[in-house]
Motif scaffolding. Structure first.
Motif, PDB file in Angstrom:
ATOM      1  N   ALA A 371       0.827  -1.211   0.000  1.00  0.00           N
ATOM      2  CA  ALA A 371       0.000   0.000   0.000  1.00  0.00           C
ATOM      3  C   ALA A 371       0.859   1.258   0.000  1.00  0.00           C
ATOM      4  O   ALA A 371       0.653   2.186   0.787  1.00  0.00           O
ATOM      5  N   GLY A 372       1.816   1.310  -0.930  1.00  0.00           N
ATOM      6  CA  GLY A 372       2.743   2.424  -0.968  1.00  0.00           C
ATOM      7  C   GLY A 372       2.264   3.636  -1.743  1.00  0.00           C
ATOM      8  O   GLY A 372       2.849   4.717  -1.623  1.00  0.00           O
ATOM      9  N   TYR A 373       1.217   3.477  -2.539  1.00  0.00           N
ATOM     10  CA  TYR A 373       0.760   4.610  -3.351  1.00  0.00           C
ATOM     11  C   TYR A 373      -0.010   5.611  -2.498  1.00  0.00           C
ATOM     12  O   TYR A 373      -0.774   5.246  -1.586  1.00  0.00           O
ATOM     13  N   ARG A 374       0.155   6.876  -2.817  1.00  0.00           N
ATOM     14  CA  ARG A 374      -0.538   7.952  -2.107  1.00  0.00           C
ATOM     15  C   ARG A 374      -2.047   7.781  -2.165  1.00  0.00           C
ATOM     16  O   ARG A 374      -2.758   8.093  -1.197  1.00  0.00           O
ATOM     17  N   ARG A 375      -2.547   7.244  -3.298  1.00  0.00           N
ATOM     18  CA  ARG A 375      -3.996   7.148  -3.457  1.00  0.00           C
ATOM     19  C   ARG A 375      -4.636   6.208  -2.433  1.00  0.00           C
ATOM     20  O   ARG A 375      -5.832   6.349  -2.130  1.00  0.00           O
ATOM     21  N   TYR A 376      -3.873   5.256  -1.874  1.00  0.00           N
ATOM     22  CA  TYR A 376      -4.455   4.328  -0.912  1.00  0.00           C
ATOM     23  C   TYR A 376      -4.903   5.051   0.359  1.00  0.00           C
ATOM     24  O   TYR A 376      -5.898   4.676   0.992  1.00  0.00           O
ATOM     25  N   ARG A 377      -4.171   6.086   0.750  1.00  0.00           N
ATOM     26  CA  ARG A 377      -4.576   6.851   1.927  1.00  0.00           C
ATOM     27  C   ARG A 377      -5.912   7.524   1.688  1.00  0.00           C
ATOM     28  O   ARG A 377      -6.782   7.564   2.579  1.00  0.00           O
TER      29      ARG A 377
END
Length: 634
Positions: A371-377
């Motif tokens: 879950a490293g992508y910014r969009r996951y937050r």
């Protein structure tokens, strides 16, 4: 790594089909420059191009069992082949080679199609059971290696790349308008479609049986989510690191020069650290970094510091990315239009390091797994808000706010809230699709000529992602989003880029994060262990905190940042304008010429940010120049 290809007929192969095998095989020479082989009987023809990585002296393909009744051509690596080999020898099987491919035929004799469950690796394979006149095609669990196929009334044709399938006589060359719409929406054509009608891609974790004219497809592996683990964060971090270390050790087996792509980010640094530990006293690990002429994307200094900390043998290369020169080469190798501009620097990286390495480990897949992508937050935050209000409240409230909110590309990133408002008005499946897709169905149709737009009316490209979201057996929204990205954007986008760009230069790329054991482990984690406030990948960082310098703990994610916007306003502007105006291009028959010119003018004057659309159109036109001059529209 290798290239595989072949034909199987339900009756008998025609002389023209047998004769075509050489062309089908040799168009894949870049994938396997070291050797070639073939097998032909009355019903089947198998071809192979070899990149020698293991068993350099005796690993030639196709390979058969002891009596020559079962034959296989194979692309990839089986990392547990030594253990499987020992088990098969104990059961009486005799081996003529030391490589991994021969394990497949003997394992098939023992277990039938279930042999796939025993394989740990990345692969695409074709197995011919001559007595049963039965072909098995299979692709690895996560789709690292590609496999294309065409089926008609009397035969099946297959190959590692689309160009190989097209060398067979009688394969249609017709553009699929629905696949074209999907390409414009995502920047790639999602499986099982290809840009050409009646040619398909095997999906990740899928196998195909073709027996006497009968075709059967099945999914032999999928990612399943178990009840959440309740162990402590410390023990889970240690287990994650142990799993990644094991996956890395497996990928260090080779009889040729091997190293690691080191960018200076968390994922590649952890892979390099695990690889350095595995090398130990056996020798010094080689790491490679490429610097580009755009200083904003040059990570050589960060990689150099990390390599020094790891005590690696570190190599640096400086390259200039010239899009007008690279685009035609990428178009030929990729076979389908592909609109991720990071393919250009990655292609240049692979070309630069091929003189030093034959095998390179990478950190690909780390962002999807952890879950490293910014969009996951934002996915998690938006889902919390959705749970506070029913749909009949959210849809009109946030939908109206989104319509009224200015759609301004010049606004600072935190103020571009229109996407978030639209996401809050939608369900979780559509919201994640909007976060990943580049265009919706209306945006796609605006780029198409009227007749083609009519043919695609009623098709919603986002349904690919919604279907995967619904198929996921996870209970939490974040895990469903990760599953969609793993099976969709990673498999058909990122891994396509890695395979084509590396194999264009005969370079094998392996990623420990693409080990199914890593995916299975992460699938059992609660979402709180993946995202902890604004900390990303904290479990991985905590597991190896002593190695990673503090600046890396919260370092913003950086990929291959490509200056498409300035290119389109500067060095590429004239070329793009000429392409749009040229009679030989798709404009008028497939694409809307007037709309494209308006889009280019708005972008040139700074009135709109049309980076993606313009790059997608340029990539499509480059593909046309290399592959589609005689292609018809279905």
């Amino acid at each position: 790594m290798c290239g595989i290809t072949g034909l199987v007929a339900s009756d008998t192969l025609a002389p023209t089909e047998r004769a075509a095998l050489s062309a089908m095989r040799d168009v894949l020479t870049h994938r396997g420059p070291d050797d070639s082989g073939r097998y032909v009987d009355a019903h089947a023809a198998l071809g192979h191009r070899r990149l020698s990585v293991l068993d350099l002296s005796t690993g030639r393909q196709p390979i058969s069992n002891e009596n020559g009744t079962i034959w296989v051509v194979f692309n990839g690596e089986i990392y547990n082949h030594r253990r499987l080999r020992d088990e098969l020898i104990a059961r009486g099987h005799r081996f003529a080679t030391r490589g991994d491919t021969e394990v497949i035929v003997h394992l098939y004799e023992e277990r039938g199609d279930d042999f796939l469950d025993a394989l740990h690796g990345m692969f695409a394979l074709a197995l011919w059971d001559a007595p049963r006149q039965r072909l098995l095609l299979a692709r690895d669990r996560l789709g690292v290696k590609p496999l294309y196929y065409h089926v008609d009334a009397r035969r099946i044709v297959f190959g590692s790349e689309l160009k190989s399938v097209l060398e067979a006589p009688g394969v249609p060359h017709e553009i699929d308008p629905v696949a074209l719409a999907d390409y414009l929406a995502f920047g790639f054509v999602p499986s099982p479609r290809t840009i050409l009608r009646r040619i398909c891609k095997l999906r990740p974790g899928q196998c195909l049986n073709y027996e006497r004219g009968r075709l059967r497809l099945r999914t032999w592996w999928d990612l399943h989510h178990r009840p959440w683990r309740t162990d402590s964060a410390e023990s889970l971090s240690e287990e994650l690191w142990g799993t990644l270390e094991a996956a890395t050790r497996d990928r260090l087996v080779a009889d040729v020069p091997i190293g690691v792509f080191l960018s200076g980010g968390v994922d590649s640094t952890c892979v390099a650290a695990a690889a350095a530990d595995a090398f130990g006293a056996a020798g010094m690990l080689t790491t490679c970094t490429v610097g580009f002429d755009n200083s904003a994307t040059d990570e050589r200094a960060a990689a150099r510091r990390l390599a020094s900390r790891l005590q690696n043998r570190h190599l640096e290369h400086a390259v200039a990315v010239r899009p007008s020169e690279l685009l035609p080469r990428l178009a030929w190798h990729f076979d389908e239009p592909f609109a991720d501009p990071s393919a250009l620097p990655f292609f240049a990286l692979c070309e630069a390091v091929r003189g030093d390495l034959t095998v390179a480990l990478s950190g690909d897949g780390g962002d999807e797994a952890l879950a490293g992508y910014r969009r996951y937050r934002f996915d998690v935050w938006e889902q919390r808000i959705r749970k506070l209000a029913p749909g009949w409240v959210r849809r009109p409230l946030f939908g109206t706010m989104a319509r009224l909110y200015p759609d301004r590309a010049d606004l600072p990133q935190p103020l571009r809230a229109r996407t978030t408002l639209n996401n809050l008005s939608a369900g979780g499946d559509s919201a994640h699709a909007r976060s990943v897709a580049r265009l919706d169905a209306a945006g796609v149709r605006s780029l198409l000529a009227p007749d083609i737009a009519t043919l695609t009316r009623g098709h919603d490209p986002w349904e690919h992602m919604r279907g995967l979201y619904r198929a996921c057996d996870a209970d939490d929204h974040l895990a469903r989003c990760q599953y969609v990205d793993l099976r969709f954007e990673l498999a058909d986008g990122i891994l396509t880029k890695v395979d084509r760009a590396s194999m264009a230069h005969g370079l094998e790329v392996r990623s420990p994060f693409m080990d199914h054991r890593v995916a299975d482990f992460v699938a059992g984690l609660p979402w709180q262990w993946k995202l902890n406030g604004w900390r990303k990948k904290f479990m991985l960082i905590d597991a190896y905190r002593d190695l990673l310098p503090p600046i890396l703990h919260n370092r913003p994610k950086r990929g291959f940042e490509v200056p498409v916007g300035p290119w389109m306003r500067g060095p590429l502007n004239g070329m793009v304008r000429e392409l749009i105006a040229a009679d030989r291009c798709f404009f008028g028959t497939i694409l809307d010429r007037d709309g494209a010119l308006v889009m280019l003018d708005e972008h040139t004057r700074g009135r709109a940010d049309n980076n993606y659309c313009l790059w997608a159109l340029v990539s499509l036109l480059a593909w046309q120049q290399e592959h589609a001059r005689e292609v018809a529209v279905a």
